[in-house]
Design a protein around this motif. Sequence first.
Motif, PDB file in Angstrom:
ATOM      1  N   GLY A   1      28.318  43.792 -54.873  1.00 25.41           N
ATOM      2  CA  GLY A   1      29.197  44.766 -55.498  1.00 25.41           C
ATOM      3  C   GLY A   1      30.643  44.468 -55.151  1.00 25.41           C
ATOM      4  O   GLY A   1      30.975  43.419 -54.579  1.00 25.41           O
ATOM      5  N   LEU A   2      31.522  45.377 -55.517  1.00 27.38           N
ATOM      6  CA  LEU A   2      32.950  45.267 -55.218  1.00 27.38           C
ATOM      7  C   LEU A   2      33.290  46.397 -54.266  1.00 27.38           C
ATOM      8  O   LEU A   2      33.288  47.563 -54.653  1.00 27.38           O
ATOM      9  N   TRP A   3      33.580  46.059 -53.040  1.00 27.56           N
ATOM     10  CA  TRP A   3      33.746  47.061 -51.989  1.00 27.56           C
ATOM     11  C   TRP A   3      35.197  47.508 -51.872  1.00 27.56           C
ATOM     12  O   TRP A   3      36.143  46.730 -52.068  1.00 27.56           O
ATOM     13  N   TYR A   4      35.351  48.770 -51.508  1.00 32.49           N
ATOM     14  CA  TYR A   4      36.664  49.368 -51.259  1.00 32.49           C
ATOM     15  C   TYR A   4      36.961  49.289 -49.768  1.00 32.49           C
ATOM     16  O   TYR A   4      36.167  49.719 -48.938  1.00 32.49           O
ATOM     17  N   PHE A   5      38.122  48.700 -49.409  1.00 28.73           N
ATOM     18  CA  PHE A   5      38.504  48.534 -48.012  1.00 28.73           C
ATOM     19  C   PHE A   5      39.812  49.251 -47.691  1.00 28.73           C
ATOM     20  O   PHE A   5      40.545  48.834 -46.788  1.00 28.73           O
ATOM     21  N   GLY A   6      40.133  50.297 -48.418  1.00 28.75           N
ATOM     22  CA  GLY A   6      41.357  51.026 -48.148  1.00 28.75           C
ATOM     23  C   GLY A   6      42.490  50.620 -49.069  1.00 28.75           C
ATOM     24  O   GLY A   6      42.325  49.843 -50.010  1.00 28.75           O
ATOM     25  N   GLU A   7      43.687  51.119 -48.792  1.00 24.35           N
ATOM     26  CA  GLU A   7      44.831  50.937 -49.682  1.00 24.35           C
ATOM     27  C   GLU A   7      45.712  49.749 -49.320  1.00 24.35           C
ATOM     28  O   GLU A   7      46.666  49.456 -50.032  1.00 24.35           O
ATOM     29  N   ASP A   8      45.419  49.069 -48.226  1.00 23.33           N
ATOM     30  CA  ASP A   8      46.216  47.909 -47.799  1.00 23.33           C
ATOM     31  C   ASP A   8      45.514  46.635 -48.247  1.00 23.33           C
ATOM     32  O   ASP A   8      44.382  46.353 -47.844  1.00 23.33           O
ATOM     33  N   TRP A   9      46.179  45.829 -49.088  1.00 22.81           N
ATOM     34  CA  TRP A   9      45.578  44.619 -49.634  1.00 22.81           C
ATOM     35  C   TRP A   9      45.157  43.641 -48.543  1.00 22.81           C
ATOM     36  O   TRP A   9      44.192  42.877 -48.715  1.00 22.81           O
ATOM     37  N   GLU A  10      45.833  43.647 -47.405  1.00 22.12           N
ATOM     38  CA  GLU A  10      45.480  42.725 -46.325  1.00 22.12           C
ATOM     39  C   GLU A  10      44.037  42.925 -45.877  1.00 22.12           C
ATOM     40  O   GLU A  10      43.386  41.990 -45.414  1.00 22.12           O
ATOM     41  N   GLY A  11      43.521  44.143 -46.002  1.00 22.04           N
ATOM     42  CA  GLY A  11      42.150  44.413 -45.615  1.00 22.04           C
ATOM     43  C   GLY A  11      41.118  43.809 -46.552  1.00 22.04           C
ATOM     44  O   GLY A  11      39.913  43.837 -46.256  1.00 22.04           O
ATOM     45  N   TYR A  12      41.558  43.240 -47.674  1.00 23.12           N
ATOM     46  CA  TYR A  12      40.644  42.679 -48.673  1.00 23.12           C
ATOM     47  C   TYR A  12      40.520  41.158 -48.580  1.00 23.12           C
ATOM     48  O   TYR A  12      39.630  40.575 -49.200  1.00 23.12           O
TER      49      TYR A  12
ATOM     50  N   GLU B   1      51.842  44.762 -57.367  1.00 18.52           N
ATOM     51  CA  GLU B   1      51.347  45.694 -58.378  1.00 18.52           C
ATOM     52  C   GLU B   1      49.949  45.292 -58.850  1.00 18.52           C
ATOM     53  O   GLU B   1      49.099  46.163 -59.101  1.00 18.52           O
ATOM     54  N   ASP B   2      49.691  43.983 -58.981  1.00 18.59           N
ATOM     55  CA  ASP B   2      48.343  43.522 -59.327  1.00 18.59           C
ATOM     56  C   ASP B   2      47.343  43.965 -58.271  1.00 18.59           C
ATOM     57  O   ASP B   2      46.247  44.452 -58.591  1.00 18.59           O
ATOM     58  N   ALA B   3      47.702  43.779 -57.000  1.00 22.48           N
ATOM     59  CA  ALA B   3      46.808  44.177 -55.908  1.00 22.48           C
ATOM     60  C   ALA B   3      46.571  45.682 -55.926  1.00 22.48           C
ATOM     61  O   ALA B   3      45.436  46.150 -55.715  1.00 22.48           O
ATOM     62  N   LYS B   4      47.602  46.436 -56.203  1.00 20.38           N
ATOM     63  CA  LYS B   4      47.474  47.899 -56.240  1.00 20.38           C
ATOM     64  C   LYS B   4      46.517  48.328 -57.347  1.00 20.38           C
ATOM     65  O   LYS B   4      45.654  49.205 -57.141  1.00 20.38           O
ATOM     66  N   ARG B   5      46.652  47.703 -58.523  1.00 21.56           N
ATOM     67  CA  ARG B   5      45.759  48.059 -59.637  1.00 21.56           C
ATOM     68  C   ARG B   5      44.323  47.644 -59.327  1.00 21.56           C
ATOM     69  O   ARG B   5      43.372  48.346 -59.695  1.00 21.56           O
ATOM     70  N   PHE B   6      44.148  46.488 -58.671  1.00 19.79           N
ATOM     71  CA  PHE B   6      42.797  46.055 -58.337  1.00 19.79           C
ATOM     72  C   PHE B   6      42.155  47.022 -57.343  1.00 19.79           C
ATOM     73  O   PHE B   6      40.973  47.364 -57.459  1.00 19.79           O
ATOM     74  N   ILE B   7      42.914  47.450 -56.357  1.00 22.18           N
ATOM     75  CA  ILE B   7      42.391  48.411 -55.389  1.00 22.18           C
ATOM     76  C   ILE B   7      41.982  49.701 -56.095  1.00 22.18           C
ATOM     77  O   ILE B   7      40.962  50.318 -55.747  1.00 22.18           O
ATOM     78  N   SER B   8      42.760  50.116 -57.100  1.00 16.66           N
ATOM     79  CA  SER B   8      42.380  51.329 -57.841  1.00 16.66           C
ATOM     80  C   SER B   8      41.065  51.131 -58.579  1.00 16.66           C
ATOM     81  O   SER B   8      40.294  52.088 -58.767  1.00 16.66           O
ATOM     82  N   PHE B   9      40.773  49.892 -58.981  1.00 20.62           N
ATOM     83  CA  PHE B   9      39.512  49.575 -59.659  1.00 20.62           C
ATOM     84  C   PHE B   9      38.333  49.770 -58.706  1.00 20.62           C
ATOM     85  O   PHE B   9      37.361  50.464 -59.023  1.00 20.62           O
TER      86      PHE B   9
END
Length: 493
Positions: free
Chosen positions: A233-244, A257-265
């Motif tokens: 699956g695609l896991w959520y690791f919080g709002e900081d892209w570094e955690g991904y 902005e790309d990272a922010k939109r991906f995190i929202s996904f």
Amino acid sequence: MPIRIRASLLLLCLLTGWSSLPAATNGQPFFGLTNLWTLHLTVAPKDWQTLGSRGVARRNEGGGGGGPLDSFLRGVFGQEPPPSSAGSDSGSRYPWATCTVELGGQVLTNVAVRTKGVSSVARAPNGYKRPLKLDFNRGAKGRDLFGVEELYLNNNVNDATQLREALAYELFRRAGLPAPRTAFAQVYLTVPGRVERQHLGLYTLVEAVEDRFLKRHFGQKEGLLTKPEQMRGLWYFGEDWEGYRDRYQPKQDGTPEDAKRFISFVRFIRDASPEQFGTGLTNHLDPDAFLRFVALNALLANVDSFIGNGHNYYLFHSAKSHRSTFIPWDLNESFGMHPVSGPSRFQMQTSILRPNADPNPLIERCLADPQLGPRYRAICAELLTDVFVPAKLEADIDRIAAVTKPVVFAESRRAREDFERTVLGTRAPDDGDTSQPRFDEEYAKLGYRPWGFPDQVEIDNLPLKQWIRGRHTNATDQLAGKVKAPRSRPRLF
């Protein structure tokens, strides 16, 4: 050509590593389902040593070397991966070396080369037929070969037919999904002082997922390109892209902005209510394309993928559309050939209606949705009618075999017998040496033998055409409610 221009081109060739002027391919495209090239690699002894006599993997740079993937690699390779050092590309665990490449009338020197893969390294049939990556642009900015900047040389080690990967990629493209192109190559290797033009056999050449691929399929390269690893699956690791970064392994970062939109996904997958999910998903991806991607992986029993072990795919989040697209990768174990998921006869009968290993919330939520669930079943039926069609696939296999048979037969006795069993049907499935991992005694003189692969390897030699016919019948019966199919059983973690 004027002498002054030709002299300038010659100087440019020398400066960029070309040792011959570009030659035409006589109108033949480089990639094609039945295209066969002759490729000769020359690697200096020190560079061959760098590539590693056993293709030893390295830690991710900055990753500390921990986690389940490193544990698996230690189990496969039987030793601790050495610490990282300069010279690896993003996510790579292998050091780069250099080689000379001769292909299609071209001779390119100082080409970057490294080992690739895990099981395809561990199960290589001899010390020389290794899986490799070539990067023509690395260290020679702007250089390519017939329009190709990066090329993967897959050694077909997990596939007795040596054609599964090319055929599987072709099916994804026929299904209207973005997928790398392929060709075949008869590969020779020279390591001065060790081997001279050693015939390695048949390789599958695979296009890299990089800028040119993205431009061709999406009209632009801008966006976030990731290659997730060991994550169902695609896991959520919080709002900081570094955690991904550790699990999503970005190949190009895109913008904040790309990272922010991906995190929202990925947050949406986790948090959306059932009522929000079906309609809201279209803001993040094309549901039809995603369901088609899942369905074709399921029909191919491609367990070592997003639907099973949770890797071997790219995910591109476009800066233009703000939506994500799944791109298949590493399809050599498709058509029921994952070595630790049971015999291919078992994989032939696994469920297409419950295709994923648990947990995979994105797939599960799609199939549970009142609109997307029925649409998935309809897509499965469409693929069984238009794409995964036994008569068409058998014709494809015959076309490929007519080209690759002489190369496979010249490779080794074991390669020939495997081909006879699984492609030609001229040898019974249990006739001759069918041990795993595949190894041919004629390579004993090389002082090398495969090592350290999980004990539960179960691969039979069911002819590919028979597997395809059986899979089509079984999948059709599943849709009609005539059979109950078991779930697939990936076993890596």
